[in-house]
Write a protein that holds these residues in place. Structure first.
Motif, PDB file in Angstrom:
ATOM      1  N   SER A  31       0.899  -1.206  -0.184  1.00  0.00           N
ATOM      2  CA  SER A  31       0.126  -0.036   0.072  1.00  0.00           C
ATOM      3  C   SER A  31       0.819   1.072   0.023  1.00  0.00           C
ATOM      4  CB  SER A  31      -0.869   0.004   1.293  1.00  0.00           C
ATOM      5  OG  SER A  31      -1.539   1.268   1.110  1.00  0.00           O
ATOM      6  N   ALA A  32       0.649   2.163  -0.843  1.00  0.00           N
ATOM      7  CA  ALA A  32       1.217   3.380  -0.870  1.00  0.00           C
ATOM      8  C   ALA A  32       1.208   4.353   0.300  1.00  0.00           C
ATOM      9  CB  ALA A  32       0.714   4.342  -2.042  1.00  0.00           C
ATOM     10  N   ALA A  33       0.071   3.954   1.254  1.00  0.00           N
ATOM     11  CA  ALA A  33       0.135   4.743   2.350  1.00  0.00           C
ATOM     12  C   ALA A  33       0.997   4.080   3.545  1.00  0.00           C
ATOM     13  CB  ALA A  33      -1.448   4.928   2.887  1.00  0.00           C
ATOM     14  N   PHE A  34       1.499   3.030   3.323  1.00  0.00           N
ATOM     15  CA  PHE A  34       2.401   2.433   4.348  1.00  0.00           C
ATOM     16  C   PHE A  34       3.854   2.429   3.789  1.00  0.00           C
ATOM     17  CE2 PHE A  34      -1.756   1.501   5.487  1.00  0.00           C
ATOM     18  CZ  PHE A  34      -1.797   1.510   6.945  1.00  0.00           C
ATOM     19  N   MET A  35       4.186   2.929   2.958  1.00  0.00           N
ATOM     20  CA  MET A  35       5.642   2.852   2.423  1.00  0.00           C
ATOM     21  C   MET A  35       6.592   3.637   3.481  1.00  0.00           C
ATOM     22  SD  MET A  35       5.274   3.318  -1.640  1.00  0.00           S
ATOM     23  CE  MET A  35       6.349   2.079  -2.301  1.00  0.00           C
ATOM     24  N   ASN A  36       7.822   3.062   3.577  1.00  0.00           N
ATOM     25  CA  ASN A  36       8.870   3.687   4.627  1.00  0.00           C
ATOM     26  C   ASN A  36       9.226   4.932   4.349  1.00  0.00           C
ATOM     27  OD1 ASN A  36       9.094   1.106   5.774  1.00  0.00           O
ATOM     28  ND2 ASN A  36      10.766   0.164   4.715  1.00  0.00           N
ATOM     29  N   ASP A  37       9.426   5.358   2.837  1.00  0.00           N
ATOM     30  CA  ASP A  37       9.903   6.701   2.649  1.00  0.00           C
ATOM     31  C   ASP A  37       8.640   7.613   2.589  1.00  0.00           C
ATOM     32  OD1 ASP A  37      10.595   8.821   1.494  1.00  0.00           O
ATOM     33  OD2 ASP A  37      11.620   8.082  -0.279  1.00  0.00           O
ATOM     34  N   MET A  38       8.496   8.521   3.553  1.00  0.00           N
ATOM     35  CA  MET A  38       7.363   9.454   3.939  1.00  0.00           C
ATOM     36  C   MET A  38       7.029  10.450   2.696  1.00  0.00           C
ATOM     37  SD  MET A  38       5.970   8.242   6.465  1.00  0.00           S
ATOM     38  CE  MET A  38       5.051   9.799   7.022  1.00  0.00           C
ATOM     39  N   ASN A  39       7.994  10.529   1.742  1.00  0.00           N
ATOM     40  CA  ASN A  39       8.121  11.376   0.477  1.00  0.00           C
ATOM     41  C   ASN A  39       7.480  10.683  -0.690  1.00  0.00           C
ATOM     42  OD1 ASN A  39       8.624  13.782   2.004  1.00  0.00           O
ATOM     43  ND2 ASN A  39      10.859  13.320   1.884  1.00  0.00           N
ATOM     44  N   GLU A  40       7.690   9.237  -0.487  1.00  0.00           N
ATOM     45  CA  GLU A  40       7.133   8.519  -1.650  1.00  0.00           C
ATOM     46  C   GLU A  40       5.880   8.746  -2.143  1.00  0.00           C
ATOM     47  OE1 GLU A  40       8.739   7.073  -4.285  1.00  0.00           O
ATOM     48  OE2 GLU A  40       9.775   5.641  -3.019  1.00  0.00           O
ATOM     49  N   LEU A  41       5.691   8.846  -3.643  1.00  0.00           N
ATOM     50  CA  LEU A  41       4.314   8.848  -4.172  1.00  0.00           C
ATOM     51  C   LEU A  41       3.602  10.041  -3.704  1.00  0.00           C
ATOM     52  CD1 LEU A  41       4.953   5.873  -4.373  1.00  0.00           C
ATOM     53  CD2 LEU A  41       2.528   5.533  -4.629  1.00  0.00           C
ATOM     54  N   LEU A  42       4.095  11.069  -3.210  1.00  0.00           N
ATOM     55  CA  LEU A  42       3.699  12.579  -3.044  1.00  0.00           C
ATOM     56  C   LEU A  42       4.149  13.728  -3.854  1.00  0.00           C
ATOM     57  CD1 LEU A  42       3.893  12.996   1.108  1.00  0.00           C
ATOM     58  CD2 LEU A  42       2.163  12.359  -0.320  1.00  0.00           C
ATOM     59  N   SER A  43       5.206  13.441  -4.544  1.00  0.00           N
ATOM     60  CA  SER A  43       5.528  14.496  -5.595  1.00  0.00           C
ATOM     61  C   SER A  43       4.397  14.929  -6.461  1.00  0.00           C
ATOM     62  CB  SER A  43       6.973  14.041  -6.253  1.00  0.00           C
ATOM     63  OG  SER A  43       7.928  13.896  -5.342  1.00  0.00           O
ATOM     64  N   GLY A  44       3.856  13.857  -7.110  1.00  0.00           N
ATOM     65  CA  GLY A  44       2.864  14.252  -8.078  1.00  0.00           C
ATOM     66  C   GLY A  44       1.685  14.993  -7.453  1.00  0.00           C
ATOM     67  N   SER A  45       1.265  14.628  -6.357  1.00  0.00           N
ATOM     68  CA  SER A  45       0.064  15.061  -5.739  1.00  0.00           C
ATOM     69  C   SER A  45       0.376  16.440  -5.337  1.00  0.00           C
ATOM     70  CB  SER A  45      -0.376  14.289  -4.451  1.00  0.00           C
ATOM     71  OG  SER A  45      -0.703  13.085  -5.026  1.00  0.00           O
ATOM     72  N   ILE A  46       1.677  16.786  -4.795  1.00  0.00           N
ATOM     73  CA  ILE A  46       2.156  18.325  -4.526  1.00  0.00           C
ATOM     74  C   ILE A  46       1.902  19.087  -5.753  1.00  0.00           C
ATOM     75  CG2 ILE A  46       3.710  19.635  -3.520  1.00  0.00           C
ATOM     76  CD1 ILE A  46       4.579  17.315  -1.640  1.00  0.00           C
ATOM     77  N   GLN A  47       2.433  18.601  -6.675  1.00  0.00           N
ATOM     78  CA  GLN A  47       2.747  19.328  -7.963  1.00  0.00           C
ATOM     79  C   GLN A  47       1.484  19.731  -8.591  1.00  0.00           C
ATOM     80  OE1 GLN A  47       5.570  18.383 -11.019  1.00  0.00           O
ATOM     81  NE2 GLN A  47       6.786  17.440  -9.248  1.00  0.00           N
ATOM     82  N   LEU A  48       0.296  18.654  -8.226  1.00  0.00           N
ATOM     83  CA  LEU A  48      -0.994  18.779  -8.961  1.00  0.00           C
ATOM     84  C   LEU A  48      -1.621  20.108  -7.871  1.00  0.00           C
ATOM     85  CD1 LEU A  48      -3.166  17.874 -10.817  1.00  0.00           C
ATOM     86  CD2 LEU A  48      -3.754  16.116  -9.151  1.00  0.00           C
ATOM     87  N   ARG A  49      -1.530  19.756  -6.872  1.00  0.00           N
ATOM     88  CA  ARG A  49      -2.187  20.928  -5.725  1.00  0.00           C
ATOM     89  C   ARG A  49      -1.616  22.424  -6.047  1.00  0.00           C
ATOM     90  NH1 ARG A  49      -6.676  21.873  -2.395  1.00  0.00           N
ATOM     91  NH2 ARG A  49      -6.376  23.806  -1.740  1.00  0.00           N
ATOM     92  N   ASN A  50      -0.216  22.196  -6.636  1.00  0.00           N
ATOM     93  CA  ASN A  50       0.319  23.713  -6.700  1.00  0.00           C
ATOM     94  C   ASN A  50      -0.216  24.276  -8.002  1.00  0.00           C
ATOM     95  OD1 ASN A  50       1.820  23.716  -4.374  1.00  0.00           O
ATOM     96  ND2 ASN A  50       3.539  22.921  -5.447  1.00  0.00           N
ATOM     97  N   HIS A  51      -0.581  23.415  -8.873  1.00  0.00           N
ATOM     98  CA  HIS A  51      -1.109  23.733 -10.444  1.00  0.00           C
ATOM     99  C   HIS A  51      -2.500  24.147 -10.260  1.00  0.00           C
ATOM    100  CE1 HIS A  51      -1.323  23.755 -14.757  1.00  0.00           C
ATOM    101  NE2 HIS A  51      -2.453  23.126 -14.696  1.00  0.00           N
ATOM    102  N   PHE A  52      -3.192  23.392  -9.502  1.00  0.00           N
ATOM    103  CA  PHE A  52      -4.736  23.593  -9.030  1.00  0.00           C
ATOM    104  C   PHE A  52      -4.814  25.168  -8.366  1.00  0.00           C
ATOM    105  CE2 PHE A  52      -8.164  22.932  -5.826  1.00  0.00           C
ATOM    106  CZ  PHE A  52      -9.313  23.500  -6.741  1.00  0.00           C
ATOM    107  N   GLU A  53      -3.955  25.320  -7.515  1.00  0.00           N
ATOM    108  CA  GLU A  53      -3.806  26.902  -6.907  1.00  0.00           C
ATOM    109  C   GLU A  53      -3.646  27.865  -8.121  1.00  0.00           C
ATOM    110  OE1 GLU A  53      -5.035  27.444  -3.957  1.00  0.00           O
ATOM    111  OE2 GLU A  53      -5.116  25.589  -3.108  1.00  0.00           O
TER     112      GLU A  53
END
Length: 320
Positions: A31-53
């Motif tokens: 599960s992506a929500a339980f990966m050891n790297d806390m930054n894993e699979l977040l980069s795209g969501s962060i960029q999408l939110r910034n684009h939305f703003e």
């Protein structure tokens, strides 16, 4: 350069996991929500939110409110995404260091042209123990206020299963973000438009965007040359297993091939019995005991009848 269909991807692992892979013909997508790297699979969501703003001022209030549901400000990884990672590099010093700190490690060479599918944990067609309110989110109302069900929560729906290359290039990432946002906005605007008379207006949760977003990774990790399989299996009760982990009980999906004897031979979306994985080669990591490690691995492969799997050793010199 385009990848050839016969090219291998390399799943790095330790000896215990390798034995499970060979014995049970399954690979675990966590599960992506339980990966050891806390930054894993977040980069795209962060960029999408910034684009939305950046685009917010050009959107209507209704569109903005609905987009907030799909582009939340809280940076959380999807619990619906299950990820299996590998590398296009068969002899990566970075990966060997990560997996071979205390014991001999291995890289499993998988044929990237063969898709992997979830292995069902239950054969039932309906949730055996549905909780209160199960499926309520599938209810919508027509113009006369009459409720109708947009989908059956127990219907099998699976996306993913193909190997995809992680995107490190900033320009490619920007193009992905723009495309995902435009598709989301288009879907929201269509859903807000009046429904045509006599037709149901149905738009499933747009998790299709997640695969592209989950392929975006910080350029600092480029040397991993990561390849990923990302799957979204529905219903969860049919496909999601659990194991112990540092964050509690970790959900995961077992991936296998369709070479097993399924209950329904025409079913191509998932497997009810594990089939032989498309392993073509296994590489042994850097070790001063390569002769012994090679002999024992070949013996294990012989016991399982896997005589056609090639065994090789890392060419990186071992240093104590």
């Amino acid at each position: 350069m385009a990848k050839e269909e016969t090219e291998l991807v390399w799943h790095y692992t330790d000896g215990g996991a390798l034995m499970n892979i060979l014995e049970n013909n399954e690979l675990w997508a966590g599960s992506a929500a339980f990966m050891n790297d806390m930054n894993e699979l977040l980069s795209g969501s962060i960029q999408l939110r910034n684009h939305f703003e950046d685009q917010r001022r050009d959107l209507s209030e209704e569109v903005t409110q609905m987009l907030e549901e799909y582009i939340p400000e809280v940076k959380a990884r999807s619990r619906d995404s299950f990820v299996l990672s590998a590398s296009s590099d068969p002899d990566s010093l970075t990966m060997w260091r990560y997996y071979g700190r205390h014991q001999v490690s291995f890289a499993v060479g998988l044929d990237r042209s063969e898709s992997l599918v979830p292995l069902a944990r239950l054969e039932e067609d309906e949730h055996p123990n549905p909780p209160a309110g199960y499926g309520d989110d599938a209810i919508e109302y027509d113009e006369e206020g009459i409720p109708f069900r947009t989908y059956d929560p127990d219907d099998v729906f699976i996306e993913g299963g193909e190997w995809k290359s992680v995107v490190y290039d900033l320009k490619e990432q920007s193009e992905i973000i723009t495309t995902v946002f435009e598709k989301l906005r288009d879907g929201v605007e269509k859903r807000l438009a009046p429904a045509e008379k006599g037709k149901l207006r149905v738009w499933l949760f747009p998790f299709f965007m997640n695969e592209d977003l989950d392929l975006i990774k910080n350029d600092g990790f480029r040397d991993e040359l990561e390849e990923r399989i990302i799957v979204w299996p529905n219903p969860a009760w049919k496909f999601v297993f659990h194991r112990t982990g540092p964050y509690g009980l970790v959900p995961y999906v077992k991936l296998t091939s369709l070479r097993g004897e399924n209950i329904d031979p025409d079913e191509k979306r998932f497997a009810t019995k594990a089939g032989r994985l498309p392993i073509r080669e296994i590489r042994i990591g850097p070790t001063p005991y390569r002769v012994q490690a090679t002999a024992s691995l070949k013996q294990l492969l012989e016991f399982y009848g896997l005589h056609d799997i090639k065994v090789t050793c890392s060419e990186i010199p071992f240093r104590q």
